[in-house]
Scaffold this motif. Structure first.
Motif, PDB file in Angstrom:
ATOM      1  N   UNK A  75      -1.509  31.448 -20.392  1.00  8.29           N
ATOM      2  CA  UNK A  75      -0.405  32.382 -19.841  1.00  8.29           C
ATOM      3  C   UNK A  75       0.793  32.260 -20.400  1.00  8.29           C
ATOM      4  N   UNK A  76       1.337  33.243 -21.264  1.00  9.75           N
ATOM      5  CA  UNK A  76       2.416  33.112 -22.017  1.00  9.75           C
ATOM      6  C   UNK A  76       3.723  33.037 -21.271  1.00  9.75           C
ATOM      7  N   UNK A  77       3.957  32.334 -20.027  1.00  9.36           N
ATOM      8  CA  UNK A  77       5.199  32.035 -19.560  1.00  9.36           C
ATOM      9  C   UNK A  77       5.777  30.857 -19.526  1.00  9.36           C
ATOM     10  N   UNK A  78       7.087  30.768 -19.443  1.00  8.91           N
ATOM     11  CA  UNK A  78       7.671  29.088 -19.665  1.00  8.91           C
ATOM     12  C   UNK A  78       6.891  28.366 -18.353  1.00  8.91           C
ATOM     13  N   UNK A  79       6.632  27.277 -18.603  1.00  3.30           N
ATOM     14  CA  UNK A  79       6.179  26.215 -17.743  1.00  3.30           C
ATOM     15  C   UNK A  79       7.222  25.955 -16.480  1.00  3.30           C
ATOM     16  N   UNK A  80       8.255  26.082 -16.644  1.00  3.38           N
ATOM     17  CA  UNK A  80       9.233  25.908 -15.437  1.00  3.38           C
ATOM     18  C   UNK A  80       9.241  27.195 -14.773  1.00  3.38           C
ATOM     19  N   UNK A  81       9.217  28.387 -15.166  1.00  2.00           N
ATOM     20  CA  UNK A  81       8.954  29.596 -14.225  1.00  2.00           C
ATOM     21  C   UNK A  81       7.750  29.391 -13.467  1.00  2.00           C
ATOM     22  N   UNK A  82       6.604  29.108 -14.130  1.00  2.00           N
ATOM     23  CA  UNK A  82       5.398  28.798 -13.543  1.00  2.00           C
ATOM     24  C   UNK A  82       5.294  27.722 -12.344  1.00  2.00           C
ATOM     25  N   UNK A  83       6.229  26.578 -12.681  1.00  2.00           N
ATOM     26  CA  UNK A  83       6.277  25.561 -11.634  1.00  2.00           C
ATOM     27  C   UNK A  83       7.314  26.391 -10.497  1.00  2.00           C
ATOM     28  N   UNK A  84       8.025  27.122 -10.670  1.00  2.00           N
ATOM     29  CA  UNK A  84       8.692  27.750  -9.581  1.00  2.00           C
ATOM     30  C   UNK A  84       7.763  28.688  -8.834  1.00  2.00           C
ATOM     31  N   UNK A  85       7.068  29.768  -9.519  1.00  2.00           N
ATOM     32  CA  UNK A  85       5.982  30.293  -8.798  1.00  2.00           C
ATOM     33  C   UNK A  85       5.274  29.779  -7.983  1.00  2.00           C
ATOM     34  N   UNK A  86       4.515  28.758  -8.804  1.00  2.00           N
ATOM     35  CA  UNK A  86       3.199  28.026  -8.087  1.00  2.00           C
ATOM     36  C   UNK A  86       3.954  27.170  -6.852  1.00  2.00           C
ATOM     37  N   UNK A  87       5.258  26.512  -6.950  1.00  2.00           N
ATOM     38  CA  UNK A  87       5.811  25.772  -6.083  1.00  2.00           C
ATOM     39  C   UNK A  87       5.913  26.540  -4.834  1.00  2.00           C
ATOM     40  N   UNK A  88       6.546  27.873  -5.318  1.00  2.00           N
ATOM     41  CA  UNK A  88       7.100  28.689  -4.024  1.00  2.00           C
ATOM     42  C   UNK A  88       5.809  29.102  -3.157  1.00  2.00           C
ATOM     43  N   UNK A  89       4.408  29.208  -3.878  1.00  2.00           N
ATOM     44  CA  UNK A  89       3.284  29.420  -3.135  1.00  2.00           C
ATOM     45  C   UNK A  89       2.879  28.264  -2.310  1.00  2.00           C
ATOM     46  N   UNK A  90       3.038  27.018  -2.923  1.00  2.00           N
ATOM     47  CA  UNK A  90       2.590  25.974  -2.136  1.00  2.00           C
ATOM     48  C   UNK A  90       3.459  25.704  -1.103  1.00  2.00           C
ATOM     49  N   UNK A  91       4.863  26.080  -0.942  1.00  2.00           N
ATOM     50  CA  UNK A  91       5.550  25.717  -0.050  1.00  2.00           C
ATOM     51  C   UNK A  91       5.294  26.870   0.929  1.00  2.00           C
ATOM     52  N   UNK A  92       4.738  27.957   0.817  1.00  2.00           N
ATOM     53  CA  UNK A  92       4.196  29.000   1.738  1.00  2.00           C
ATOM     54  C   UNK A  92       2.993  28.480   2.587  1.00  2.00           C
ATOM     55  N   UNK A  93       2.172  28.208   1.550  1.00  2.00           N
ATOM     56  CA  UNK A  93       0.779  27.726   2.197  1.00  2.00           C
ATOM     57  C   UNK A  93       0.877  26.129   2.753  1.00  2.00           C
ATOM     58  N   UNK A  94       1.585  25.311   2.215  1.00  2.00           N
ATOM     59  CA  UNK A  94       1.328  24.014   2.529  1.00  2.00           C
ATOM     60  C   UNK A  94       2.554  23.700   3.626  1.00  2.00           C
ATOM     61  N   UNK A  95       3.723  23.963   3.064  1.00  2.00           N
ATOM     62  CA  UNK A  95       5.134  23.680   4.154  1.00  2.00           C
ATOM     63  C   UNK A  95       5.097  24.664   5.131  1.00  2.00           C
ATOM     64  N   UNK A  96       4.604  26.007   4.994  1.00  2.00           N
ATOM     65  CA  UNK A  96       4.945  26.903   6.353  1.00  2.00           C
ATOM     66  C   UNK A  96       3.416  26.821   7.148  1.00  2.00           C
ATOM     67  N   UNK A  97       2.396  27.350   6.348  1.00  2.00           N
ATOM     68  CA  UNK A  97       1.105  27.302   7.239  1.00  2.00           C
ATOM     69  C   UNK A  97       0.718  26.221   7.623  1.00  2.00           C
ATOM     70  N   UNK A  98       0.842  25.066   6.786  1.00  2.00           N
ATOM     71  CA  UNK A  98       0.457  23.664   6.923  1.00  2.00           C
ATOM     72  C   UNK A  98       0.981  23.150   8.065  1.00  2.00           C
ATOM     73  N   UNK A  99       2.379  23.454   8.232  1.00  2.00           N
ATOM     74  CA  UNK A  99       2.927  22.719   9.613  1.00  2.00           C
ATOM     75  C   UNK A  99       2.674  23.525  10.768  1.00  2.00           C
ATOM     76  N   UNK A 100       2.360  24.757  10.486  1.00  2.00           N
ATOM     77  CA  UNK A 100       1.891  25.606  11.698  1.00  2.00           C
ATOM     78  C   UNK A 100       0.439  25.113  12.214  1.00  2.00           C
ATOM     79  N   UNK A 101      -0.348  24.644  11.082  1.00  2.00           N
ATOM     80  CA  UNK A 101      -1.625  24.103  11.573  1.00  2.00           C
ATOM     81  C   UNK A 101      -1.572  22.732  12.177  1.00  2.00           C
TER      82      UNK A 101
END
Length: 167
Positions: free
Chosen positions: A121-147
């Motif tokens: 995937x030809x995107x800058x790694x820092x950009x993908x860190x932001x996108x993957x990190x944002x997804x992890x914040x939603x899944x782990x940080x928000x949904x995980x804390x609700x769980x």
């Protein structure tokens, strides 16, 4: 002692199975450079039981295999989940708000390299860190804390194997 090892095995197997099912049911959101893997909310479970560590690891391996991931993703993506689970377990005696940090950090650091070098995937790694990190914040940080909030009511029964868990 045999009862505790059986309980551990059953908990790990159930957690792994739930991880696989959630990943595959929500497959359109579970894979790629922008992902919110709903199953990653389960990475909060090592806060409650060490059985979640192998359960999450094996569940991630199986979900990645069934999801058609390449070998490097199967290995390193699963290691990211394993690292997150181990360090969440180590934080079990701290604030619940710290529990989602290990899987967020491990996936944010490891997965973009897998996407870039494994899938090309030809995107800058820092950009993908932001996108993957944002997804992890939603899944782990928000949904995980609700769980976590939902399971905290049962902490002494569901995960200890007491007879009140069956009621």
């Amino acid at each position: 002692m045999k009862n505790k090892s059986t309980l551990f095995l059953v908990q790990a197997a159930l957690i792994g199975a739930i991880y696989v099912v959630l990943t595959l049911v929500f497959a359109p959101f579970s894979y790629g450079e922008v992902q919110v893997r709903i199953s990653e909310a389960l990475t909060i479970l090592p806060y409650f039981t060490p059985a979640a560590i192998p359960g999450l690891f094996v569940g991630c391996i199986i979900a990645n295999i069934l999801g058609g991931c390449i070998p490097v993703d199967i290995i390193f993506g699963s290691i990211a989940t394993l690292l997150g689970a181990v360090f969440t377990y180590k934080l079990r005696n701290s604030s619940r708000f710290l529990a989602p940090l290990p899987p967020i950090i491990s996936n944010t650091v490891i997965v973009p390299f897998v996407l870039h070098y494994g899938y090309g995937i030809n995107l800058p790694i820092p950009l993908m860190m932001l996108t993957v990190g944002a997804g992890e914040i939603v899944s782990c940080g928000i949904f995980g804390l609700i769980l976590h909030s939902a399971l905290s009511k049962f902490r002494g029964s569901i995960f200890s194997g007491s007879k009140t868990a069956a009621r």
